[in-house]
Structure formats: structure tokens, C-alpha cells
Design a protein around this motif. Structure first.
Motif, PDB file in Angstrom:
ATOM      1  N   ARG A  26      28.444 -40.284   6.348  1.00 34.16           N
ATOM      2  CA  ARG A  26      28.236 -41.215   7.460  1.00 34.16           C
ATOM      3  C   ARG A  26      26.914 -41.965   7.309  1.00 34.16           C
ATOM      4  NH1 ARG A  26      27.936 -37.717  11.479  1.00 34.16           N
ATOM      5  NH2 ARG A  26      25.653 -37.684  11.378  1.00 34.16           N
ATOM      6  N   ASN A  27      25.841 -41.252   7.015  1.00 35.19           N
ATOM      7  CA  ASN A  27      24.525 -41.883   6.908  1.00 35.19           C
ATOM      8  C   ASN A  27      24.456 -42.854   5.734  1.00 35.19           C
ATOM      9  OD1 ASN A  27      23.780 -40.337   9.071  1.00 35.19           O
ATOM     10  ND2 ASN A  27      22.475 -38.926   7.908  1.00 35.19           N
ATOM     11  N   ARG A  28      25.126 -42.519   4.641  1.00 33.30           N
ATOM     12  CA  ARG A  28      25.105 -43.423   3.491  1.00 33.30           C
ATOM     13  C   ARG A  28      25.847 -44.725   3.816  1.00 33.30           C
ATOM     14  NH1 ARG A  28      24.747 -42.494  -2.733  1.00 33.30           N
ATOM     15  NH2 ARG A  28      25.402 -44.546  -3.481  1.00 33.30           N
ATOM     16  N   VAL A  29      26.970 -44.607   4.504  1.00 35.79           N
ATOM     17  CA  VAL A  29      27.718 -45.805   4.890  1.00 35.79           C
ATOM     18  C   VAL A  29      26.877 -46.687   5.806  1.00 35.79           C
ATOM     19  CG1 VAL A  29      29.700 -46.635   6.218  1.00 35.79           C
ATOM     20  CG2 VAL A  29      29.997 -44.788   4.549  1.00 35.79           C
ATOM     21  N   GLN A  38      23.603 -51.667   6.537  1.00 35.63           N
ATOM     22  CA  GLN A  38      22.332 -52.299   6.888  1.00 35.63           C
ATOM     23  C   GLN A  38      21.791 -53.139   5.738  1.00 35.63           C
ATOM     24  OE1 GLN A  38      19.912 -48.961   8.045  1.00 35.63           O
ATOM     25  NE2 GLN A  38      20.757 -48.862  10.121  1.00 35.63           N
ATOM     26  N   MET A  39      21.930 -52.629   4.515  1.00 38.97           N
ATOM     27  CA  MET A  39      21.471 -53.370   3.348  1.00 38.97           C
ATOM     28  C   MET A  39      22.296 -54.640   3.143  1.00 38.97           C
ATOM     29  SD  MET A  39      20.716 -50.251   0.659  1.00 38.97           S
ATOM     30  CE  MET A  39      20.142 -51.365  -0.643  1.00 38.97           C
ATOM     31  N   ALA A  40      23.607 -54.552   3.404  1.00 38.24           N
ATOM     32  CA  ALA A  40      24.468 -55.727   3.250  1.00 38.24           C
ATOM     33  C   ALA A  40      24.101 -56.809   4.246  1.00 38.24           C
ATOM     34  CB  ALA A  40      25.935 -55.315   3.421  1.00 38.24           C
ATOM     35  N   CYS A  69      16.520 -56.677   0.861  1.00 41.60           N
ATOM     36  CA  CYS A  69      16.533 -55.225   0.672  1.00 41.60           C
ATOM     37  C   CYS A  69      16.494 -54.828  -0.800  1.00 41.60           C
ATOM     38  CB  CYS A  69      17.779 -54.615   1.310  1.00 41.60           C
ATOM     39  SG  CYS A  69      17.589 -54.334   3.075  1.00 41.60           S
ATOM     40  N   GLY A  70      16.287 -55.777  -1.680  1.00 42.08           N
ATOM     41  CA  GLY A  70      16.334 -55.485  -3.097  1.00 42.08           C
ATOM     42  C   GLY A  70      15.200 -54.615  -3.606  1.00 42.08           C
ATOM     43  N   GLU A  71      14.127 -54.441  -2.814  1.00 38.76           N
ATOM     44  CA  GLU A  71      12.992 -53.657  -3.301  1.00 38.76           C
ATOM     45  C   GLU A  71      13.310 -52.170  -3.386  1.00 38.76           C
ATOM     46  OE1 GLU A  71      12.099 -54.502   1.149  1.00 38.76           O
ATOM     47  OE2 GLU A  71      13.058 -55.484  -0.566  1.00 38.76           O
ATOM     48  N   PHE A  72      14.322 -51.691  -2.657  1.00 40.52           N
ATOM     49  CA  PHE A  72      14.721 -50.283  -2.717  1.00 40.52           C
ATOM     50  C   PHE A  72      16.232 -50.174  -2.928  1.00 40.52           C
ATOM     51  CE2 PHE A  72      10.683 -49.585  -0.450  1.00 40.52           C
ATOM     52  CZ  PHE A  72      10.155 -48.564  -1.235  1.00 40.52           C
TER      53      PHE A  72
END
Length: 266
Positions: free
Chosen positions: A32-35, A40-42, A48-51
């Protein structure tokens, strides 16, 4: 009883049933947390490319973990901190340790003073304030006689002579180690010493358990007892206990506690 024995056998060969169950429970929140993070990154896009997310490193049991020492390690936590504080207060000229935990007690002492470590096992790490010599303390070491005014041996002597760490099997190995510790310490010097306490026995090939009256007999005539503390079976530290009182006769009710002595060589 059969279930308990079966779980013990699984643990002996590296399978931790409790950790497996905790990991299974932790799998759903991990997914769940990974999704959520990926969504959020999308939404954030290029910013968000720095991490970037690279390889997976699931920590499935940490969400239920407490910010505290596990029950099985509480004796080590209490004894290491307690004895390190005593050494800090007593400020010896030198300090030598025999076999105690490098990642616990030795590191704590090295944070405020130099410490020399002797162990039958090799040590493949170098750190400020820590010097190391590989020694078998069941063997007589005349070169170590009177080498220090401050000596520690924490949760170590119970292993001597059982072969667990590559030492020779010797029923009297603990006595040989005890005599060598005495020879290493200068008259008037301090010995900080701990072993498991409870009904006296060998749990082969892990360790011995010592009764408190037996330990007092070993100490009598060699050392003065300056202080005694113990960690009970629940992991609670009891300071300033009486090692020759009534409660000590049955090792304070411990089955597998930890007795911690501060001694002065007579």
C-alpha cells in the motif's frame, strides 16, 4: 509441548516462526505505501527525479516494532550501560576487557576512554580507543599478570570450556578463566563481572547458569564485593541488591537472569 519443541527446532536451523508471521502481516502495508509513494511521484513529475526508487528493500516487521530493546537483549543492554557508568565514575588508570560485546559495552567505554580487548575470537574492525589482542583466557598467560587496575568480563565466563566459540572442551574451563582474571588484575584493582544466574546447570553447548551462592563462594577470599545488581527474567535491572541476603539463596527467583558484580581485588 510438542508445538514448543517444534518451534525451537525450526529456530535452531534459522527459521523464525514469529518473524515470519510478522512479515506476512507487514506485506500489505508495504505494498500500500509503495503504491501511494509511486502515485505521488507521478503527480509531481520530473521534480521528483532527485530520489528515484531503485531496488526493493522491504522492512516488513518494523511497523510493529517498539522503540525499545528486545526482551532477549535486555540483560546485555542493562549490564553494558551499568558497568560503563561505573568505569566512568571510577576513572581507572587503564582498562582491559575479556570477551564482552564489542558492539555494546566495548563501544560505550571507548566513547570516553581507551580500552584493550582480549578475545579468543578474531576482531576484524579498527576503531579509535580500542586495541585488540587475540587470546585464549583458559590458558595461563604470564605476560598478562598484573597488567591492569580495571578489568571487565561480561556474560563471558559461562562459555569457557564448552567449545561454542572454538575453545577447547573443558569442564573446569570457567575456573581456569576465573583464576586468569584474578592474575591479570593488580591488588586493589576493580573487576566488573557478570554471568547468567538461576538454578545451576549447563545448557550445552550455549552456556552455564550459576547460582548466586556459588558465585559468592568463588568470590570469597579473592575480592571484596563493592556492589551487586541483577537483571531478572523480565529484563528489569535491580540495583544495590544483597548477594548474601535471603533472596539471593534462590538467585532472586531467576531462571535465567544476569548477575552483575563490581569487585575489588583483596
Amino acid at each position: 509441548m510438542i508445538l514448543h519443541t517444534s518451534l525451537g527446532l525450526l529456530a535452531l536451523f534459522g527459521f523464525d516462526v514469529r518473524k515470519f508471521a510478522q512479515s506476512v502481516r507487514g506485506l500489505r502495508p508495504y505494498i500500500r505505501n509503495r503504491v501511494v509513494l509511486q502515485r505521488q511521484m507521478a503527480v509531481a513529475g520530473a521534480s521528483c527525479g532527485e530520489f528515484p526508487i531503485t531496488r526493493a528493500h522491504p522492512c516488513l516487521t518494523d511497523r510493529r516494532a517498539q522503540s525499545w530493546v528486545p526482551r532477549g537483549a535486555r540483560a546485555y543492554f542493562h549490564q553494558d550501560l551499568h558497568v560503563a557508568q561505573l568505569i566512568y565514575a571510577n576513572r581507572p588508570e587503564s582498562h582491559v576487557d575479556v570477551g564482552s560485546r564489542v558492539d555494546g559495552f566495548v563501544a560505550q567505554v571507548a566513547s570516553f576512554r581507551p580500552i584493550e580487548v582480549l578475545d579468543i575470537r578474531p576482531l576484524e574492525i579498527a576503531a579509535k580507543n580500542i586495541t585488540f589482542r587475540q587470546r585464549d583466557l583458559m590458558q595461563e598467560r604470564p605476560d598478562l599478570d598484573g597488567c591492569t587496575d580495571s578489568l571487565s568480563c561480561l556474560h563471558v565466563l559461562e562459555h569457557f570450556g564448552l567449545g561454542r566459540y572454538g575453545d577447547a572442551v573443558d569442564y573446569h574451563g570457567y575456573l581456569k578463566g576465573w583464576e586468569n582474571l584474578y592474575r591479570m588484575l593488580r591488588p586493589g584493582g576493580k573487576l566488573y563481572f557478570s554471568v547468567p544466574i538461576g538454578p545451576q546447570r549447563i545448557e550445552f553447548d550455549a552456556h552455564r547458569i550459576f547460582s548466586v551462592p556459588f558465585l559468592v563462594g568463588m568470590i570469597t577470599g579473592k575480592y571484596r564485593i563493592d556492589s551487586f545488581a541483577y537483571v531478572d527474567d523480565k529484563g528489569v535491572l535491580v540495583r544495590d541488591a544483597a548477594p548474601m541476603g535471603v533472596a539471593a539463596q534462590n538467585s532472586f527467583g531467576c531462571q535465567h537472569g544476569c548477575g552483575i558484580f563490581e569487585l575489588t581485588k583483596m
